[in-house]
Design a protein around this motif. Structure first.
Motif, PDB file in Angstrom:
ATOM      1  N   GLN B 110      -8.190   3.844   6.032  1.00 27.66           N
ATOM      2  CA  GLN B 110      -7.900   3.142   4.780  1.00 27.66           C
ATOM      3  C   GLN B 110      -6.781   3.868   4.053  1.00 27.66           C
ATOM      4  OE1 GLN B 110      -9.540   0.083   3.436  1.00 27.66           O
ATOM      5  NE2 GLN B 110      -9.587   0.111   5.649  1.00 27.66           N
ATOM      6  N   TYR B 115      -1.410  -1.690   4.600  1.00 29.56           N
ATOM      7  CA  TYR B 115      -1.627  -2.878   3.761  1.00 29.56           C
ATOM      8  C   TYR B 115      -0.305  -3.353   3.146  1.00 29.56           C
ATOM      9  CZ  TYR B 115      -6.707  -2.549   4.125  1.00 29.56           C
ATOM     10  OH  TYR B 115      -7.978  -2.563   4.597  1.00 29.56           O
ATOM     11  N   ASN B 134      -3.408  -8.468   0.481  1.00 32.55           N
ATOM     12  CA  ASN B 134      -3.197  -7.134   1.050  1.00 32.55           C
ATOM     13  C   ASN B 134      -2.666  -6.145   0.022  1.00 32.55           C
ATOM     14  OD1 ASN B 134      -3.735  -6.998   4.154  1.00 32.55           O
ATOM     15  ND2 ASN B 134      -2.921  -9.053   3.705  1.00 32.55           N
ATOM     16  N   ARG B 137      -5.597  -4.882  -1.854  1.00 28.62           N
ATOM     17  CA  ARG B 137      -6.322  -3.835  -1.123  1.00 28.62           C
ATOM     18  C   ARG B 137      -5.572  -2.507  -1.183  1.00 28.62           C
ATOM     19  NH1 ARG B 137      -7.777  -7.688   4.036  1.00 28.62           N
ATOM     20  NH2 ARG B 137      -9.169  -9.074   2.901  1.00 28.62           N
TER      21      ARG B 137
END
Lengths: 1047, 230
Positions: B110, B115, B134, B137
């Motif tokens: 992550q 993203y 995206n 995120r």
């Protein structure tokens, strides 16, 4: 002939005669002479012959009386086989050694009667053991035995009690000859210096011949004639015996007293003193008699006699007899009180306790239990701290026992226990360690008391009596344990006390005592049994405790159980206790310990009863489930199922729990975001417990997890199976939605669309039906299934003509289908239908209907614009110009009309197109065909004039585009405005050409760096008309985002 | 337990002399030894180096500061390789393939970068909704990432959400005043879409002061002034 003969020689014999030897005939009885086996043929005969020849052949001289005496003595000896003291002068019988003489000096050993078969005295053996071991001789027999006189050598028996046989035996020539010789000597030599001895021997000879009276006459003559003779004590003693046996006790008293008066130097002193006492006793002068007996005992003590260590059985017998006659005396004087009175008067004696004990035994023999006990009691009362007092006390108790005085036994045992308790005053005078005998008795008493009351408790039928016995039993148990906490028997007593408490249902106390017994002593044979009993007691207490007050008890019960299991794992009950404890722990929600306890059973007792193991696994499962440790719960329930037949009632319930445990693991994984694991667990529910109630939900949740994983294929499989396996499930509609979603996500759009169609059919709610059709149509569109798409639009508008705006939306999309299919006529028909629907909508008209109608109208105005653009200003110039102007007017009119819809997006489009019409015209003018007949100058003029024509249109186009920008301030923004901006950027770049700057693609996954003072030299083209164009995006990478030095 | 400050640990701003480097090391060491001398920084937080050569805080609002930071660095080599491969695909305009590969990357780690790149790829294909998803995120992972904020503001602007675009630019510049692309973009927003010429002029002038070699923006300043009649 071989004969035993003393090895002696005449000189020696003579020398011995010269000594003041005081041996008598009787002396020889107990003498163990030093003998030699020597064969002398006819020694006595030769000696007698020698003396006879001397008398016959030698003229009378000073030696004649001596020879006569010796000859007489030898005859006596030959007749009776022993030598009197006077015979010691005879050469043949001269003592061989000094040892013999020494032995002979102990008259008491000679004169004492043979030892009786009586055992040791009570004092010697310990009073407790004395009972029943005393001689069985009755008092009468005892007195009779004493009355016979002291047992002298056999030849002396005649003195005591002449018999016919004895008289017959005395018909002996040698004795007669001896008597004659002694008599002859007395007659012929009255002044012979040893006539006292001759008289003495004569009396003996008479006695041997059974001529007792003659013997007495001789002795009486002796007493009168030779008061100072060295034979006086013996002669007086014999006289005393003569009188005593003939019950002439007064004379006997006198004779014995004469000996006693001679003092302790006489070898007859002790015996005479004894017989003096008896003489007084026989005259019923008990007090005086006791005095003599006590004098005798005093004498014995004075010469070092040890009552406890008699070396001679006969002496022991006489001491015993002395105590016995003392007892007889005191009995006659009034019993124990007379003893007290006597010693009070006569003075205390070290052996006083023996007097009391003999008196007690005397009474006991007569079964006078009370008097016997009283004798002991009196002594104990006088001397509570005497070393024998505890024994006397105990003896007293035994007497009561023997007499059947149960109550008194108990009372005295209690008294004993108090008096000799280890903290009692008694022990201030004695060292406990040096009195193990007393301690042993105390211990026995305490134990007896405890047992007695314990038994009484068990027998009691009356409550009050039961209570009393219980209290007393406890008291004595506790006394024992307090006094002897570490004795080998203490654990057993402690155990008994706990048993008592348990019998009385004092479960708490019982449990505590059992625990004490089990754990606070070194290991003993009852340790584990006590530990188990403690557990049992706690559980009984728990049962007896009201609900709501059980907390503390339960805790104690559990602690005890766990300790029992840990300490005595070999005990057969441990598995059962562990099982029950695990259950209890679970009940009180101590899940952790419950589980540990259950595991202890499972791990350490694999061979325990199957039912116990199963129960333990059930606790493991339940505890883990409650602690949200679902994997452990699954493990527990799995084991339970292995041990449970499928037909068992429990099976189904455990299976449900197993399914729940697995399901919960899925939930946990899901909450942790581990959807893969969640899906695995959810699906395992079906594998392990397909019939469980949670199976349906698990399958559904498994699909949800797989959806989150975007594992569309597996999700689809699970959902399809769900549809097949659980057709009645209320979740079916949701499953359909999920299937639709999964198919759609998996790119299986047509299948997804079919599912949405299904949703529409299965659902009653209009909104959902409309939405499903909408989505299904869209999916068909995306999958290229145009016919299906179109059919759904038709179905839609047929089913849901209202609300109008939504129906018009579908029409609008339907129009799109036709447009894509190139079926422009139908396409436009549908658009016209839309415009008409809006126009006739009435109150149903809204922003959406207007928007759709406006969009439809825009299509038609687009046609007008196309017509304008299509007309080029070429020859015939005027015609074309005219046509173009006409088209322009028509188009502008149409676009202006669109504004009436008051739809921002359409207004912006209309504005844009109007601006573009102006711009097109300016471009058309600029690109118009030039006249061919103009010269250069004219052409230049023409260009200038044309330029002037062009400029206003261009300005109009700019102004109109600017107008479009004003919509932004009204809150309207659309691509048409952006298009206007693009156009303005081209037409007025100084004012509108503005390139925004993108950050560009990020080149490094884990870092970012922007260097100050720099900007992107290649900007990502987000808007082609104001940037370098989309193609630049290829290069718009990582200027601003390039991270230097990272990685 | 102390958390090491990855920024002060590894990055030495170019402009800082050796003395400042030593100071940074000192801060690092005291940070390790003491309690709270250096504020622990979670992965993804952005740390601008605010020290000048003398180690004193700057008074100019930080317009010339560098921006640098690390995010989660515990990334498998295979994931890094996928990210790099996706970048190559983006350069070749193979956006769909790039997106697929980057989606594989975000299954494993992550971080903001994949993203952001997915968002930019979607912008290229005109799928602004997916682009926005995206960026959201990315912002959730690192709310101060200047590139994410800048791209998100641009997206707002393209979809007509001018007020939100302006707010985001302003937020970005408050955090990273030296991030000049945002300043330029805010100026454009103010000039063309919000008709706030004062705002536009301020941003352009600040930008131009920071990047005086950018002649284009100088012309924009003139254009704005002309619009205002100045």
């Amino acid at each position: 002939m071989t004969r035993l003969l003393f090895a002696m020689c005449i000189p020696l014999f003579l020398a011995s005669c010269a000594l003041n030897s005081r041996g008598t005939l009787a002396d020889l009885r107990d003498v163990e002479p030093e003998l030699k086996d020597e064969t002398i043929e006819d020694g006595l005969d030769k000696a007698m012959q020698s003396y006879r020849r001397f008398l016959e052949q030698t003229p009378e001289s000073a030696m004649t009386p001596e020879a006569l005496r010796r000859l007489a003595d030898l005859k006596i000896e030959q007749e009776y086989g022993y030598v009197q003291e006077g015979a010691k002068a005879a050469p043949a019988t001269a003592p061989a050694t000094t040892e013999t003489k020494a032995t002979l000096e102990k008259p008491q050993t000679v004169t004492l009667p043979a030892a009786s078969a009586a055992g040791k005295s009570a004092a010697e053996t310990g009073l407790v053991a004395a009972t029943g071991k005393k001689s069985k001789e009755s008092d009468k027999s005892f007195e009779k035995r004493i009355a016979k006189g002291e047992k002298l050598p056999p030849k002396d028996d005649a003195l005591a009690a002449p018999t016919a046989e004895a008289a017959a035996d005395l018909e002996n020539a040698n004795a007669r000859e001896a008597v004659e010789l002694y008599q002859k000597l007395l007659d012929r030599y009255p002044l012979y210096e040893r006539n006292d001895q001759v008289l003495y021997q004569l009396s003996r000879a008479h006695q041997e011949l059974g001529e007792v009276e003659k013997a007495m006459d001789v002795m009486n003559r002796f007493v009168k004639t030779y008061p100072n003779s060295r034979y006086m004590d013996e002669v007086q003693f014999r006289r005393g015996e003569y009188f005593f046996t003939r019950k002439k006790f007064l004379d006997a008293e006198s004779a014995y007293k004469a000996v006693v008066d001679m003092g302790k130097g006489s070898s007859y002193f002790e015996l005479s003193l004894y017989k003096l006492g008896w003489s007084l006793y026989k005259q019923e002068l008990y007090d005086e008699g006791v005095e003599k007996f006590v004098d005798l005992l005093d004498y014995k003590v004075s010469i070092g006699y040890d009552f406890k260590q008699q070396l001679s059985q006969s002496e022991s017998q006489r001491i015993d007899d002395t105590f016995r006659v003392i007892s007889l005396s005191f009995s006659n004087l009034g019993g124990a009180s007379s003893v007290v009175e006597f010693f009070g008067r006569y003075g205390k004696r070290s052996y006083e306790e023996k007097v009391y004990s003999h008196l007690a035994d005397f009474y006991l023999d007569k079964r006078r239990y009370s008097d016997a006990a009283n004798a002991y009691k009196t002594f104990v009362g006088l001397y509570p701290f005497h070393e024998v007092s505890p024994h006397f006390h105990m003896r007293m108790i035994e007497i009561y026992q023997k007499g059947g005085f149960g109550k008194l036994v108990v009372e005295q045992k209690k008294e004993f226990a108090k008096t000799y308790a280890l903290n009692a005053e008694y022990w201030r005078y004695f060292d406990v360690k040096k009195r193990p005998d007393v301690v042993a008795i105390l211990k026995e008493n305490l134990r007896d008391l405890a047992n007695f009351y314990h038994a009484g408790y068990q027998k009691s039928r009356i409550d009050e009596e039961k209570r009393d016995n219980y209290r007393e039993a406890q008291l004595w148990y506790r006394n024992f344990l307090a006094s002897f906490p570490r004795e080998p028997e203490s654990p057993a007593l402690n155990y008994q006390m706990a048993d008592l408490m348990l019998e009385n249902k004092d479960f708490g106390d019982a449990a505590a005592e059992y625990e004490h017994t089990a754990y606070d002593y070194p290991a003993h044979e009852k340790s584990s049994a006590a530990a188990y009993a403690a557990v049992y007691s706690w559980r009984e207490l728990l049962k007896a405790t009201p609900e709501g007050k059980r907390g503390e008890v339960r805790q104690r019960s559990i602690q005890s159980s766990l300790k029992f299991a840990d300490t005595f794992p070999e005990h057969e009950k441990v598995p059962a206790v562990l099982s029950a404890t695990a259950d209890e722990l679970y009940e009180i929600r101590n899940y952790d310990l419950a589980s540990k306890t259950a595991h202890k059973l499972i791990d350490n007792f694999p061979k325990a009863e199957k039912e116990l193991i199963r129960s333990a696994w059930l606790v493991v499962g339940h505890a883990a489930l409650d602690q949200t440790q679902y994997a452990e719960a699954e493990n527990g329930y799995s084991h339970v199922l292995e041990l449970t037949p499928p037909g068992d009632k429990l099976y189904g319930k455990v299976l449900e729990n197993l399914a729940a445990a697995i399901y919960k693991q899925g939930e946990q994984a899901s909450q942790a975001g581990d959807h893969k694991m969640a899906a695995q667990h959810f699906l395992r529910v079906g594998e392990r417990a397909p019939n469980s109630s949670v199976h349906v939900t698990a399958e559904y949740d498994a699909s949800a997890a797989l959806i989150k994983l975007e594992d569309w294929r597996r999700a689809a499989t699970v959902l399809e199976n769900f549809r097949k396996n659980f057709p009645a499930s209320k979740l079916q509609p949701d499953v359909t939605k999920k299937i639709a979603f999964v198919y759609r996500s998996d790119g299986r759009l047509e299948m997804a669309a079919a599912e949405y169609e299904r949703i529409e059919r299965e659902t009653k709610e209009e909104d959902i039906r409309r939405g499903s059709l909408d989505i299904a149509a869209e999916l068909y569109r995306q999958s290229g299934a145009t016919e299906k798409e179109l059919s759904l639009y038709k179905r839609y508008v047929k089913l849901f003509p209202k609300p109008l705006d939504q129906a018009m939306d579908i029409y609008y999309r339907m129009a799109g289908v036709y447009k894509r299919a190139g079926n422009m006529p139908v396409y436009k028909d549908v658009l016209k239908q839309l415009i008409n629907m809006d126009a006739s909508a009435g109150r149903a008209r809204n922003e959406r209907t207007k928007y759709l109608a406006a969009q439809a109208s825009l299509v038609f105005t687009g046609d007008a614009y196309d017509k304008v653009v299509a007309v080029k200003l070429s020859k015939p110039f005027k015609d074309n110009l005219k046509k173009k102007k006409q088209y322009m007017q028509e188009a502008i009119k149409a676009y202006t009309k669109l504004v009436d819809f008051q739809v921002g997006d359409v207004t912006a489009a209309a504005t844009y197109y109007i601006a573009e019409i102006y711009y097109d015209f300016s471009r058309a003018l600029a690109e118009s065909e030039r006249p061919t007949n103009l010269n250069a100058e004219e052409l230049e003029q023409y260009e200038l004039a044309l330029e002037e024509q062009i400029f206003p249109f261009e300005e109009k186009a700019i102004a109109t585009h600017k107008k479009n920008l004003e919509l932004i301030q009204l809150g309207v923004f659309s691509t048409w405005i952006d298009n206007s901006l693009d156009k303005l950027a081209m037409l007025v770049p100084a004012a509108y050409a503005r390139k925004e700057e993108s950050s560009g693609f990020i080149a490094t996954i884990d870092g970012y760096r922007y260097a100050s003072g720099q900007h992107a030299d290649v900007t990502l083209a987000v808007d082609g008309r104001r940037s370098t164009g989309k193609e630049d995006a290829n290069n718009a990478v990582e200027h601003a985002s390039t991270v230097e030095g990272v990685q | 337990m102390k958390t090491r400050n990855p920024v002060t640990e590894l990055f030495v701003p170019h402009a800082l002399p050796a003395r400042a480097v030593l100071l940074c090391l000192f801060v690092l060491l005291t940070g390790c030894a003491g309690s709270g001398a250096v504020r622990p920084q979670s992965d993804g937080a952005v740390e601008a180096n605010r020290n000048d050569a003398d180690g004193k805080a700057r008074q100019d609002g930080g317009a010339n500061e560098d921006i640098s930071f690390y995010e989660n660095r515990s990334i498998d080599q295979a994931v890094r390789e996928d990210f790099d491969a996706a970048l190559a695909l983006l350069r070749k305009q193979k956006y769909a393939d790039a997106i697929k590969l980057l989606q594989k990357v975000i299954q494993k780690t992550q971080n903001s970068a994949p993203y952001i790149n997915i968002a930019l790829a979607y912008e290229m294909t005109g799928e602004l909704g997916l682009a926005e998803d995206n960026l959201k995120r990315a912002l959730a992972i690192n709310p101060d990432h200047p590139a994410t904020m800048n791209e998100y503001a641009l997206l707002y602007r393209r979809s007509g959400r001018f007020a939100e675009a302006k707010k985001l630019y302003e937020s970005l510049l408050a955090t990273h005043p030296s991030f000049m692309p945002a300043r330029k973009n805010l100026g454009v927003l103010c000039e063309l879409y919000l008709n706030d010429l004062r705002c536009a002029l301020d941003q352009y002038e600040t930008y131009s002061n920071a990047l005086p070699d950018d002649k284009e923006v100088k012309l924009w300043i003139i254009g704005v002034k002309q619009k205002t009649g100045g």
